[in-house]
Design a protein around this motif. Structure first.
Motif, mmCIF file in Angstrom:
data_model
loop_
_atom_site.group_PDB
_atom_site.id
_atom_site.type_symbol
_atom_site.label_atom_id
_atom_site.label_comp_id
_atom_site.label_asym_id
_atom_site.label_seq_id
_atom_site.Cartn_x
_atom_site.Cartn_y
_atom_site.Cartn_z
ATOM 1 N N GLY A 154 0.858 -1.197 0.000
ATOM 2 C CA GLY A 154 0.000 0.000 0.000
ATOM 3 C C GLY A 154 0.883 1.232 0.000
ATOM 4 O O GLY A 154 2.089 1.151 0.276
ATOM 5 N N ARG B 134 0.421 3.853 1.970
ATOM 6 C CA ARG B 134 0.506 4.444 3.304
ATOM 7 C C ARG B 134 1.821 4.128 4.019
ATOM 8 O O ARG B 134 2.541 5.031 4.460
ATOM 9 N N CYS C 152 0.457 15.994 -3.091
ATOM 10 C CA CYS C 152 -0.587 15.020 -3.405
ATOM 11 C C CYS C 152 -1.457 15.543 -4.544
ATOM 12 O O CYS C 152 -2.077 16.597 -4.415
ATOM 13 N N ASN D 162 -6.190 14.714 -1.626
ATOM 14 C CA ASN D 162 -7.169 14.399 -0.582
ATOM 15 C C ASN D 162 -6.987 15.501 0.460
ATOM 16 O O ASN D 162 -5.887 15.652 0.963
ATOM 17 N N SER E 167 -5.407 0.456 -4.100
ATOM 18 C CA SER E 167 -6.568 0.638 -3.214
ATOM 19 C C SER E 167 -7.698 1.376 -3.902
ATOM 20 O O SER E 167 -8.863 1.003 -3.773
#
Ligand SMILES: Cc1ncc(COP(=O)(O)O)c(C=O)c1O
Length: 408
Positions: free
Chosen positions: A103, A105, A180, A184, A252
């Motif tokens: 992932g 993260r 980003c 988000n 994801s």
């Protein structure tokens, strides 16, 4: 706490979701059915054949997987980067420019530990972050020992942080900048000239640009470009064309597979070599059957296109429902609405109490900044996750619009 511990942990704000529970759990909604539009967890499914690929590779559960990813997985990631971002395939060497990750993260978190030195320009290093921000960026910066410098993503700068406007003193100490796009929570997208200017800034000041591109497949206009395309557009005359640029990707959102814990990191070969060294100690490898499924998913663009079409329908519904509402900002990518409601916390309470709909107050995702009204750039906003089916989302958004128009 009096026991010895890392003081950076004391500096981290509480989780936005814990704060949200504290705010809303004492309130009983006036309706029997509730809906969580707070968490960005896709409710769609990955393609059904993923289970078959995992089953077909079940004989590999008894093996320790390679941390960097199998050659097949790294090649599939490189092929996808070239297809999706129009990069020359030969510019990406899967063995030097791609690393698998469980992932994005964990990769975003651990990368800061690899990229931040003890000192830069004889001073405490800085990590540049957008504000509002994905919570892991801040934790990574704090735990790496750097000073997190939160840069507001203002409407005037296209809801993205303007790192070039920072004082020279900070840019000189910057070791890492996290950027980003699509972002988000705002759904803002940086175009290629903007990304190229950022790459040039990073190279001029000797910091690494970490581009979180985990929403890059969910867009509702022109496809968002990658930091890697910007790195190539501004490639130095010699050396690594991806110098100073690392991008983070994930299955994801692209494949609605957050439970697979599968992503990758690509870019600057020297940084990735260092990062792999750190990861061999610090990170969990992706199991081989999952690596096989991930390679197949990166090769499948049809499912990603269907996913994108689904979110585009939700954004079209939001366009209709919030037509004429001055606080509506059409997302260019991702699956969140960042809605200006005047007072985000008060609206969150009202939405929950009256309609049983859970959203997140913007200030829970944004660091305090005294330069802004109410001391926080996110004060006026709520974040709404568009992750359910079309009918559920459409009905819920209509309810929220009605509540905003009739606040009494
Ligand atoms: C901006 C951003 N980056 C990274 C992630 C991490 O996603 P994953 O670890 O599932 O790839 C998320 C997840 O919500 C996110 O919103």
């Amino acid at each position: 706490m009096t026991r010895p511990h890392n003081p950076a942990l004391d500096r981290l704000p509480g989780s936005a979701f814990v704060r949200l529970r504290e705010l809303l759990d004492p309130i009983v909604p006036a309706v029997p059915r509730t809906l969580a539009m707070s968490i960005g967890e896709p409710q769609l499914s990955p393609p059904p054949w993923v289970a078959e690929v995992i089953a077909a590779n079940a004989h590999l559960w008894n093996r320790y997987p390679p941390n960097e990813g199998t050659p097949e997985l790294r090649a599939a990631c490189a092929d996808w980067l070239a297809r999706r971002f129009g990069l020359p395939r030969e510019a990406i060497d899967p063995a030097r420019n791609v690393l698998s990750a469980t992932g994005s993260r964990e990769a975003l978190f651990l990368f800061a530990l690899a990229a931040v030195p003890r000192e830069k320009a004889g001073k405490r290093p800085a990590v540049l972050l957008p504000n509002p921000y994905y919570q892991v960026y801040r934790a990574a910066a704090e735990l790496s020992g750097a000073e997190p410098v939160l840069v507001p993503a203002r409407p005037e700068t296209g809801y993205l942080p303007d790192y070039a406007a920072l004082p020279e003193e900070i840019l000189e100490r910057a070791a890492l900048a996290v950027f980003c796009s699509p972002s988000n929570p705002e759904g803002a997208v940086a175009d290629l000239p903007r990304l190229t200017a950022l790459v040039e800034l990073a190279r001029r000041h000797g910091f690494v640009l970490a581009c979180d591109e985990c929403y890059s497949e969910l867009y509702f206009g022109a496809p968002p470009p990658s930091g890697l395309a910007a790195a190539l557009a501004a490639a130095p005359s010699e050396g690594d064309p991806f110098a100073n640029v690392v991008v983070f990707h994930s299955l994801s959102k692209r494949s609605s597979a957050p439970g697979l814990r599968s992503g990758f990191v690509a870019g600057d070969a020297a940084m990735l070599k260092l990062f792999l060294k750190l990861r061999t100690y610090a990170s969990v490898q992706m199991p081989l059957p999952i690596q096989a499924a991930a390679a197949a998913l990166w090769a499948d663009d049809a499912h990603a296109a269907a996913n994108r079409a689904h979110y585009a329908r939700l954004v079209a519904a939001a366009d209709r429902i919030f037509a004429g509402y001055s606080g509506y900002l059409r997302p260019q990518g991702g699956f969140f609405l960042w809605l200006n409601v005047g007072d985000g916390e008060a609206a969150t309470v009202r939405f929950w109490q009256k309609a049983g709909i859970r959203v997140v107050p913007g200030r829970y995702l944004t660091a305090d900044d005294p330069a802004f009204p109410h001391g926080n750039p996110g004060h006026a906003y709520v974040r709404i996750a568009l992750v359910h089916d079309e009918e559920t989302v459409t009905t819920a958004l209509a309810t929220l619009r009605h509540s905003l128009d009739h606040p009494g």
